[in-house]
Motif scaffolding. Structure first.
Motif, PDB file in Angstrom:
ATOM      1  N   HIS A   1       0.430  -1.181   0.458  1.00  0.00           N
ATOM      2  CA  HIS A   1      -0.050  -0.030  -0.128  1.00  0.00           C
ATOM      3  C   HIS A   1       0.560   1.789   0.514  1.00  0.00           C
ATOM      4  O   HIS A   1       0.397   2.220   0.064  1.00  0.00           O
ATOM      5  N   ASP A   2       2.204   1.309   0.429  1.00  0.00           N
ATOM      6  CA  ASP A   2       2.931   2.293   0.689  1.00  0.00           C
ATOM      7  C   ASP A   2       3.880   2.471  -0.602  1.00  0.00           C
ATOM      8  O   ASP A   2       5.026   3.531  -0.702  1.00  0.00           O
TER       9      ASP A   2
ATOM     10  N   GLU B   1       0.049   3.531  -3.478  1.00  0.00           N
ATOM     11  CA  GLU B   1      -0.955   5.452  -3.383  1.00  0.00           C
ATOM     12  C   GLU B   1      -1.596   5.673  -4.370  1.00  0.00           C
ATOM     13  O   GLU B   1      -2.464   6.478  -3.737  1.00  0.00           O
TER      14      GLU B   1
END
Length: 801
Positions: free
Chosen positions: A350-351, A356
């Protein structure tokens, strides 16, 4: 032309998928435009008692009541022209009775005008009430897979079969179908019928309706008026089919044809992929579609297209390394497997930049599908993003699969074009480099079938021979440039080429400016055309090389002469240093000669003469004379400038001769000489005078190194040894001042010396002499005081090998 009722015309069993027709609760048959039976199901056979053992054709009219034949003929023609027809007719049962049947007549696809007939069985005689027939007809409609509806003349629902209820409602089929069926679902059909359009003729209506799963889908309805025997309208029969998938398939097929035409026309892959993105986004709701390509070396991503968020996709992936960021697309590209993420917010990616981007646009579901090349390598990635996870329906999956397939075709074509362009660029660059290299090296290339005189010449070939580039290549054109004195050699090599032999020879040419050039021609057979050898080869202008070789040879000859002169000077200087010893070596035998001669005179003067003693004295005189002669002979040879003369030499012997010349000088300087000469050494090949010069120079260097030594004995050790099976070593060790750490190699450099009056050429010339004899020379410090200088030479046995 009618067909006989054989197994080609009438099929009885369930072969070819016809078992479904045999299981229907009714009679099914087909007729051609003449009314001849072409197919009947088993219920028809059971009902009529049809027999097929006579091999004849059967007409439908033979099974009908005479009064109903005209009705069925009219129904068949109307079906051929206007669609499904519903009529009633009496059929002869196998027991001879006529039974009233409700018939549905439908046109069949394809040429020939064939029609299909459907009828119900289990009816009673003609006197039975119509309600029973109606009940059984509805049972027949319930057995169909297509949706069937019966409407009253006032457009009220009278009946909906099971297939219709399953399509419109997810609940079970109720007892009262009319009360639970909302006619509003058939608004489009009702609208056309209420408006009076096609109320008396069959019609085909396409409209959209909500299915049981809540999706809006297209239906196609065939609406046929039902009439009584008196012609009055009894209602409408609606047979409809869900055509959403076929419409989508047709829509997709149309887009596929359009996109494939783009590919065929050579449209850029970005345009093709963008069109695919638009089609997928149009046909599949709640979806963001994107394509990435991989570079030819599969190391970098390239932006392909996206239905939206194209700018954000480009920023993340375009020109970026496949392994620079751990994301679904990189993983799919590296593993060649589909990567699916159900919820990006709960994923460890997710990062990442892609994570993002997805979360910023409320996209939680991701599917990265690798697009493989025909060779099994990853060529691109199809990206599917959704707000929430949702499984693809079969129709959606088909759309995605087709898009992936077309993308693979487009990307593969683009990659082939890129690879072709790259190869063409490399070929052009290679050709340019080849032309430049040939020009720099003055080397031209050619391919030649000598027997046919078919030749291909490079640009440099024309330039070397000073020929017009427009001139057709031929052997005669080259021959005209060959120097007259080399024509015989050139013709001889051509004859060898005719015989299929390779060539490598040097000849001269005269160019148009009358300059003379040396050419080296080299040719090898590469293949045969029939029995004709085909040569590939080179011609090189070696004029400058020949001139350089001649200059080098002259320089080497001059250098060799200078070395000989320098060696002679060195030898004279070395011998001059032994003047006292040489004088002693000569004066000793001369004094003996004089004394012996005087004694011989006295002995002969006696009376009687002493002949025996005089004879012995004369022999001694001869011995001393020979001794003086050998010394003078050796000195004369060393002073002579004769060319080197190679001969077989005993290294111990020439070492003893040098020791003899320098023995008196060593005694006067209080130097103790020790000779350790190995016995039975194999001979060597060399020039006696030059090797004696080397040994003498080594001895004198040792003597001079101990000139100022007072605190220890002055010792000079001369040794010979068999260093290995093929090398003999001679070394001279002194007890003098030794060698500086950086001096062992400098000692052999020209004009390097540590002596006050030395020239620094002795050891340099000595090493040159040794190396010219195939040996090597070196110097080293002793473990104690002093130094050792040595050389090694190959024995004759090694040279013979």
């Amino acid at each position: 032309m009618s067909m006989s009722l054989d197994e080609d015309a009438v099929t009885y069993g369930a072969n070819d998928g016809l078992g479904i027709l045999n299981s229907l609760p009714g009679l099914v048959w087909t007729t051609d435009e003449a009314g001849t039976l072409r197919y009947v199901n088993t219920r028809f056979i059971d009902f009529t008692g049809l027999m097929n053992d006579q091999g004849e054709s059967w007409q439908l009219a033979s099974f009908l009541h005479p009064d109903d034949q005209l009705v069925t003929v009219r129904a068949q023609k109307d079906a051929q022209q206007g669609g499904v027809q519903l009529v009633a007719a009496r059929f002869r049962r196998r027991d001879g009775q006529f039974i009233l049947l409700n018939l549905s007549v439908s046109p069949m696809n394809g040429p020939g005008g064939d029609v299909c007939w459907l009828a119900i069985d289990r009816l009673e005689t003609i006197d039975n009430p119509i309600s029973n027939a109606d009940r059984d007809f509805r049972n027949f409609l319930d057995s169909l897979s297509l949706q069937a509806l019966l409407l009253t003349p006032t457009l009220e629902l009278d009946f909906a079969n099971h297939a219709a209820w399953r399509w419109y409602s997810s609940s079970g089929v109720p007892q009262d179908r009319r009360a639970n069926f909302n006619l509003g679902k058939l608004e489009e059909i009702a609208f056309q019928l209420q408006a009076g359009q096609n109320r008396n003729e069959p019609a085909v209506v396409s409209y959209q309706a909500l299915s049981a799963d809540g999706t809006l889908r297209w239906l196609e309805a065939h609406v046929t008026p039902i009439r009584e025997q008196n012609g009055e309208l009894a209602g409408y029969c609606v047979l409809q089919t869900d055509v959403q998938d076929s419409r989508d398939s047709s829509h997709l097929l149309g887009h596929e044809m359009e996109i494939l035409e783009m590919v065929a026309r050579g449209a850029p892959s970005a345009s093709v992929l963008q069109r695919l993105c638009d089609v997928v986004a149009d046909l599949v709701p709640d979806l963001v579609c994107g394509f990435l390509e991989l570079s030819l070396d599969r190391k970098l991503f390239r932006m392909g297209a996206a239905s939206s968020l194209a700018g954000e996709f480009r920023e993340i992936f375009d020109g970026k390394s496949v392994i620079s960021d751990k994301n679904p697309c990189s993983t799919a590209a590296l593993t060649k497997r589909t990567v699916e993420i159900a919820t990006m917010a709960e994923c460890d990616q997710h990062d990442t930049l892609m994570g993002e981007m997805m979360l910023a646009n409320a996209l939680h579901y991701c599917k990265a599908i690798p697009i493989l090349s025909p060779y099994g390598n990853t060529a691109g990635i199809l990206i599917i993003l959704r707000h929430q996870q949702a499984d693809f329906r079969p129709r959606e999956q088909q759309i995605v699969d087709r898009a992936k397939h077309i993308a693979a075709i487009s990307i593969d074509r683009t990659r082939h074009e890129e690879a072709l362009l790259k190869r063409e660029t490399q070929v052009e660059r290679s050709q340019a480099q080849l032309v430049a290299a040939q020009r720099i090296s003055s080397t031209g290339s050619f391919t030649s079938d000598i027997q046919r005189d078919e030749n291909i010449w490079s640009e440099e070939f024309y330039r070397i021979f000073d020929l017009d580039p427009e001139l057709k290549p031929s052997i005669d054109a080259v021959r005209e440039r060959v120097h007259p004195e080399d024509l015989e050699l050139f013709d001889f090599e051509m004859k060898r080429g005719f015989a299929g032999e390779d060539a490598d020879f040097v000849f001269r040419i005269i160019r148009t400016d009358e300059t003379l050039r040396f050419i080296r021609g080299l040719a090898r057979i590469t293949h045969y055309i029939g029995d004709h050898p085909v040569f590939m080869g080179t011609v090189q202008d070696i004029t400058e090389t020949r001139r350089a070789e001649d200059a080098l040879r002259r320089g080497e000859e001059a250098l060799a002469k200078a070395r000989e002169e320098l060696a002679y000077v060195s030898r004279v200087m070395t011998i001059s240093a032994l003047t006292t010893s040489i004088a002693h070596e000569v004066s000793q035998p001369l004094s003996g000669i004089l004394a012996n001669a005087s004694a011989c005179v006295r002995l002969l003067a006696l009376d009687p003469p002493n002949i025996a003693s005089a004879t012995d004295t004369a022999r001694r005189t001869i011995r001393d004379t020979m001794r003086a002669t050998e010394v003078i002979k050796r000195l004369r040879a060393m002073f002579n400038r004769q060319s080197p003369a190679m001969e077989t030499i005993d290294l111990n012997e020439i070492a003893r001769e040098v020791i003899a010349l320098s023995a008196r000088d060593m005694r006067e300087k209080l130097i103790v000489l020790e000779a350790r000469l190995a016995p039975e050494l194999p001979p060597i090949t060399g020039d006696r005078i030059q090797l004696q010069q080397v040994i003498l120079n080594m001895v004198l260097n040792g003597i001079e190194a101990m000139a100022e030594t007072e605190e220890r004995p002055r010792r000079l050790l001369v040794r010979t040894a068999l260093a290995s099976e093929d090398m003999i070593t001679l070394s001279i060790s002194d007890a003098g001042v030794g060698i500086a750490p950086d001096a062992p190699e400098k000692m052999f450099e020209p004009f390097f010396t540590t002596k006050r009056n030395g020239m620094g050429i002795g050891l340099s010339i000595s090493r040159s002499i040794v190396e010219n004899h195939g040996g090597r020379m070196w110097a080293m410090s002793n473990d104690g005081p002093g130094a050792t200088v040595a050389f090694s030479l190959p024995s004759i046995e090694e040279k013979c090998v």
